[in-house]
Design a protein around this motif. Sequence first.
Motif, PDB file in Angstrom:
ATOM      1  N   PHE A  76       6.981  -1.423   8.226  1.00 31.49           N
ATOM      2  CA  PHE A  76       6.322  -0.180   7.837  1.00 31.49           C
ATOM      3  C   PHE A  76       6.406   0.807   8.985  1.00 31.49           C
ATOM      4  CE2 PHE A  76       4.224  -3.472   5.467  1.00 31.49           C
ATOM      5  CZ  PHE A  76       3.882  -2.902   4.254  1.00 31.49           C
ATOM      6  N   ARG A  77       6.542   2.084   8.642  1.00 28.30           N
ATOM      7  CA  ARG A  77       6.294   3.130   9.632  1.00 28.30           C
ATOM      8  C   ARG A  77       5.233   4.020   9.015  1.00 28.30           C
ATOM      9  NH1 ARG A  77      11.329   5.999  12.024  1.00 28.30           N
ATOM     10  NH2 ARG A  77      10.195   5.856  13.975  1.00 28.30           N
ATOM     11  N   LEU A  78       4.156   4.222   9.738  1.00 22.72           N
ATOM     12  CA  LEU A  78       3.020   4.954   9.199  1.00 22.72           C
ATOM     13  C   LEU A  78       2.715   6.162  10.076  1.00 22.72           C
ATOM     14  CD1 LEU A  78       0.727   1.830   8.663  1.00 22.72           C
ATOM     15  CD2 LEU A  78       2.220   2.882   6.953  1.00 22.72           C
ATOM     16  N   LYS A 132       2.276   9.967   5.850  1.00 26.38           N
ATOM     17  CA  LYS A 132       3.624   9.563   5.498  1.00 26.38           C
ATOM     18  C   LYS A 132       3.752   8.071   5.741  1.00 26.38           C
ATOM     19  CE  LYS A 132       8.466  10.362   6.747  1.00 26.38           C
ATOM     20  NZ  LYS A 132       9.411  11.082   7.579  1.00 26.38           N
ATOM     21  N   ALA A 133       4.457   7.393   4.870  1.00 26.00           N
ATOM     22  CA  ALA A 133       4.671   5.961   5.035  1.00 26.00           C
ATOM     23  C   ALA A 133       6.055   5.601   4.549  1.00 26.00           C
ATOM     24  CB  ALA A 133       3.621   5.175   4.251  1.00 26.00           C
ATOM     25  N   THR A 134       6.758   4.782   5.318  1.00 25.99           N
ATOM     26  CA  THR A 134       8.033   4.275   4.829  1.00 25.99           C
ATOM     27  C   THR A 134       8.008   2.751   4.907  1.00 25.99           C
ATOM     28  OG1 THR A 134       9.055   4.409   7.011  1.00 25.99           O
ATOM     29  CG2 THR A 134       9.358   6.294   5.593  1.00 25.99           C
ATOM     30  N   TYR A 187       6.791   7.701   1.184  1.00 25.40           N
ATOM     31  CA  TYR A 187       5.791   8.630   0.693  1.00 25.40           C
ATOM     32  C   TYR A 187       5.604   9.685   1.750  1.00 25.40           C
ATOM     33  CZ  TYR A 187       4.496   4.599  -2.039  1.00 25.40           C
ATOM     34  OH  TYR A 187       4.521   3.521  -2.862  1.00 25.40           O
ATOM     35  N   MET A 188       5.418  10.923   1.308  1.00 23.82           N
ATOM     36  CA  MET A 188       5.100  11.924   2.313  1.00 23.82           C
ATOM     37  C   MET A 188       4.300  13.046   1.671  1.00 23.82           C
ATOM     38  SD  MET A 188       7.568  13.952   4.941  1.00 23.82           S
ATOM     39  CE  MET A 188       8.130  15.235   3.851  1.00 23.82           C
TER      40      MET A 188
END
Lengths: 322, 181
Positions: free
Chosen positions: A156-158, A169-171, A183-184
Motif C-alpha cells: 500500500f502507499r497511503l 490517496k491510496a494505491t 483512489y484519489m
Amino acid sequence: MTVTLLSRCSVLLIGLVVPVAHAADAHQLLTRIQRAAQQVDYEGVFVYQHGDQLDSLRIYHKVGPDGVRERLLSLNGVPREIIRTNREVRCYLPDEKAVMVEYRRAERRAFPALLPDKLAGLKQHYKVTSGKGGRVAGRSTQLINIKPKDAYRYGFRLWADEATGLLLKATLLEDSGRVIEQYMFTQISTGKPIPDTSLEPENRSKELVWHRADEPSAEDSPGSWEARRLPPGFELTARMMRHLPAHRQPVEHLVYSDGLAVISVFVEPSESANRSTALSGMTQMGAVHAYGKSEDDHQITVVGEVPAATVDMVGASVSRQP
Amino acid sequence: MNEELSALVDGESSELERERALRALCNDPAMKATWERYHLVSTAIRRELHMMVSPSVADRVQARLQDEQPERVGVWTRTPRLFRAAAGLAIAASVAVVAVLNLAPIQSSLTGPLAKSSPAQKPASSVADARPAPSEQQRALNPYLVRHGEVAPAAGMSSMLSHVRVVGYDNNSSIESKNGE
C-alpha cells in the motif's frame, strides 16, 4: 440536553484537533488515519482506478452521536449509491432494480481494526516507512509506504492529509510495483457542516426491490469449518454466522487477517447458494480476488484484497473440521 | 506505465525511474500525446498562483482546454459534467490530471469493442486463471463483498474501499471473460 450538547461539542473538538504526527512515525500516522475516519466530517469527490476502468465518486461523511454516517454516489455510469450507518449498509443498485440491505452490529468486537498493538506485528510481514508526500486535492500530505516482505500480500502507499489525517490517496501495489487499484480525492472539504439531506438517497424509485438480510443472529457459529493452510502471519480473527441479502440460509463467515490484509471465507449449504451464479475457481475485481468451490455439499466463497495465490491457497484448504 | 507517469506527476520518481518513464514516453506516440497534454495542465496548475492577480488566465486556459476537446475522445466525453461543474481552474486542472493520467487505457478500451479489450492490453496476472468477473457472478458476489467490507477496514479508509467496488464497478464496459461465460 446539556449532556448531549457537551458530547457533541467534544466530538467536534476531537474532530478539529487530531494531533499531527511530527515525527512522521509511520505507525502513529496509520493510527491517525484511522482516527480521522472516525472523527472528521468531510465531503468530496474522488476517482477510483482499477485495470483500464476509471470511476468518479462523491462521498459524504458525517460524524454524529450515533456514529459515522456515510453516503457514496457513483458519478459516472449507473448512479449506484451506498448509504452506511452504524446500523446498516444500504446499496441502491438501479441497474439491478434492487436495494440490498446488510445489517451491522452495534458492538464491533469482531472488527479487526488496525489497532496499535496489531501494528507492531505488521513489521514481521511488511516494511513500513513514511515521509513527505506530494500535494493531493490541493493539500499537503504525509506518505506511508507499506511494502510486503513476501508475495502473499499487496503493498500500500497511503497519502494522508497533514491537517486532518484523512486519507486522500491510496494505491494498492503488486510486489512487482504495478498499481492494481488507486483512489484519489480530486476535491475534498472539511470543517463545513454536512446537511442531513446530503445523506439521503437520490434513488427513490418505487420499482426497486428490497433485499434485506435478516437481523443478525445472536449466537455465533459453533465453528465447523476452517482453512487448513494460511500464508505466514495470517490468523483467524473472527468467526460468525450471518444472513446475506437474497440468501435463504445463514452463512458462516470466517475472517483471517495479518493485521492489514483481510481474507473472508464464506461457507453455506449448497442448496442455499444459487447454482447458476455460484463461483467456481478464481475471479478478479480490481484488487479483490475471489475463489469458489463446492465441498461436502457446501459452497465455499473466499474474497480478499490479496494476490490470487493467497486466495487460492486459503480457498483450496477450506474443509470441515475433523 | 500509469504508475510511472503518476510518480512523475507527484515528483516522487527516482532518477532511474524517471529516465525509464521518459524513454518509454518517447517511444510511444500515445503516451507522448498524454505527456504533452499533461504539460499543458501542469502549466495551468503552476499558473494557479497568478490567478489571484489575473483571473483571466484561468478563463484562457479553460477555453484552451475546451477548444481542444474534439481531439480527446475518451476522457473528455467521460468527464464533461465534472468540467462544467468545476468552478475554477484548480479543480478543472486536478480533474484533468487524473483524466490525462488515465487517457491511454480508456482510449484503448474505446477503440476496441466496448466489452472486450485485447489480451495484449491486459496486464499479466500473477495467477493465469484469475479473470475479471462476468457480470452475473459479479452481482452474485456483491453481498459477499459488502459483508467482507464490514470486516476489512482496508488501512483506515473504513470500509469505503470495498464498497467502492460495488458502486463503481461498471459492468457494461469492464467485464470480459476469456472462457466466454
